[in-house]
Motif scaffolding. Sequence first.
Motif, short mmCIF file in Angstrom:
data_model
loop_
_atom_site.label_atom_id
_atom_site.label_comp_id
_atom_site.label_asym_id
_atom_site.label_seq_id
_atom_site.Cartn_x
_atom_site.Cartn_y
_atom_site.Cartn_z
N GLN A 184 -6.50 -3.10 9.63
CA GLN A 184 -7.85 -3.22 10.18
C GLN A 184 -8.89 -3.19 9.06
O GLN A 184 -9.93 -3.86 9.15
N ASP A 185 -8.62 -2.45 7.98
CA ASP A 185 -9.55 -2.41 6.85
C ASP A 185 -9.57 -3.76 6.13
O ASP A 185 -10.63 -4.28 5.79
N LEU A 186 -8.38 -4.31 5.89
CA LEU A 186 -8.30 -5.58 5.18
C LEU A 186 -8.92 -6.70 6.01
O LEU A 186 -9.61 -7.58 5.46
N LEU A 239 -0.59 -4.59 -10.62
CA LEU A 239 -1.35 -3.48 -10.05
C LEU A 239 -2.80 -3.94 -9.89
O LEU A 239 -3.48 -4.24 -10.87
N ALA A 240 -3.25 -4.03 -8.66
CA ALA A 240 -4.63 -4.44 -8.40
C ALA A 240 -5.60 -3.27 -8.46
O ALA A 240 -6.79 -3.44 -8.24
N ALA A 285 -8.74 1.27 -1.93
CA ALA A 285 -9.30 0.36 -2.94
C ALA A 285 -9.09 -1.10 -2.59
O ALA A 285 -9.14 -1.97 -3.46
N LEU A 286 -8.86 -1.43 -1.32
CA LEU A 286 -8.58 -2.81 -0.95
C LEU A 286 -9.73 -3.75 -1.29
O LEU A 286 -9.50 -4.90 -1.70
N ALA A 287 -10.96 -3.30 -1.14
CA ALA A 287 -12.09 -4.17 -1.45
C ALA A 287 -12.09 -4.57 -2.92
O ALA A 287 -12.32 -5.74 -3.26
N VAL A 304 0.82 -1.21 0.00
CA VAL A 304 0.00 0.00 0.00
C VAL A 304 0.86 1.27 0.00
O VAL A 304 0.39 2.35 0.34
N THR A 305 2.13 1.13 -0.39
CA THR A 305 2.99 2.30 -0.50
C THR A 305 2.57 3.14 -1.70
O THR A 305 1.63 2.80 -2.43
N ALA A 306 3.25 4.24 -1.94
CA ALA A 306 3.00 5.04 -3.14
C ALA A 306 3.26 4.19 -4.37
O ALA A 306 4.21 3.41 -4.42
#
Length: 528
Positions: free
Chosen positions: A447-449, A481-482, A418-420, A397-399
């Motif tokens: 916590q989001d994931l 790139l996801a 945009a993890l979901a 989740v870095t730049a």
Amino acid sequence: MTVVAFPFVSPADVRATLLARAEIALLDVREEDPFAQSHPLWAANLPFSKLELDAWGRLPRRDVKVVVFDDGEGLAAPAATRLRALGYTDVSLLDGGLAGWRDAGGELFRDVNVPSKSFGELVEEKRHTPSLSAEEVQGLLDRKADVVVLDARRFEEYQTMGIPGGVSVPGAELVLRVRDLAPDPATQVIVNCAGRTRSIIGTQSLVNAGIPNPVAALRNGTIGWTLAGQQLAHGQARRFSDVPAGDPSAARAAADEVARRAGVKIATPAQVDAWVAEPGRTTYRFDVRTPEEYARGHRPGFRGAPGGQLVQETDVHAPVRGARIVLTDDDGVRARMSASWLAQMGWDVAVLDGATTGPLESGPDAAPRPPEPQVRVVIPATLADWLASGDTAVIDVTASANHVARHIPGAWWSPRSALAQALKTIPPASRYVLTCGSSLLARFAAQDLAALTDRPVWVLDGGNAAWFAAGLPQESGDARLASPRIDRYRRPYEGTDNATEAMQAYLDWEFGLVAQLGRDGTHFFEVI
């Protein structure tokens, strides 16, 4: 994360608050690229991805009026919930989001740092700031005329690409150091940046300060230089500090007069302390000297914000419109000149003399942040074993630029916001490991994931830096790139490979900003 209900604020109410010059933080919580495509003039970009890292530093008063919006991405309510958890008590949602603003007839702006850029265009229109074309400046250089080119950007930007023979003099340093760099009053001074704003403001600073030299902006900056078919230099390293400093008394006298004309207040330490303690009022405190000077010693409570960049990026440093701003330096010039511009931009601004008097703190600028959440961590060596077994997915989740430059082999990239969507692209795994440059952002993203999957979520201890330091394999590229690279807007004036059409379109956009200001009507800009 449980999302709670929040009140809605209409676009009309936001506009009324701006016109009343009351405090408001209008926050666009999308990533930077979608923000740059369209937003209200006074919207500040505070991406959901980095709320915990940036909120306390950028919104120092926890009961300030905060209005959050997105453009239908579903980020506004979770961001408001996160802000509430961070201690903010007056948080609302913009009714209808960006579409609601548009439907209500609100003016929409492109790009980033728009308040400062539109102000720069207004300055040129009102003051007829002198400028020379790229061809004219090239002619002066070719003739070896008595000319000095001063680059008003950050040193790193200047190093990437600049006018051949130019000297790095970030904007706040111009009035303080121009007499050292061009001691002969006959020397022609040229001020440049990449586009227009910093060269206009830098040139007009020298004009306002009454320097004896002829001075002009390089019209349209390095963009204009490139569009003229002229070659830029790369890797230059001349700094203003390479020239011995002389007597700054003339610069101090000039800066004092400019600040007086602009209505800048001169504050005492006791006044500043009282302002900071004042309920219902936000007071930003900035030390406008160079980062190196700031790190050597600065007043407690003052954030580091070199003056030229503060004027250019006021929306980043001070997203609460209507707040008070206090600036300090140790020379009597840089804070006054920076404050003079902020005052003309409608800010309530004061100067505190003597950044290096009284008790001092040392170290680089650092934003206050909440405690890091407790997460399960895995060391690099163990992660390497997991990856060899083929049952682990790494999400970086870095730049995106950092990820493309180098990352853990097999790692996927996604912004936290945009993890979901990323999980729909990343093949299912027995476990997920989050990482970033240092693991700090990854800890908050965990916590989001965890709320999106029933698989265990881990964080790489020490992040990518620890992996690389351990000498483990690395790769580069954008094969995994996801999510689209929406975390950063690619400025048409940065880098060395921009299309000429994009550069010309950017200039055309800047030329139209004054008309947009007129249609918007909330700016309170007054050019002296």
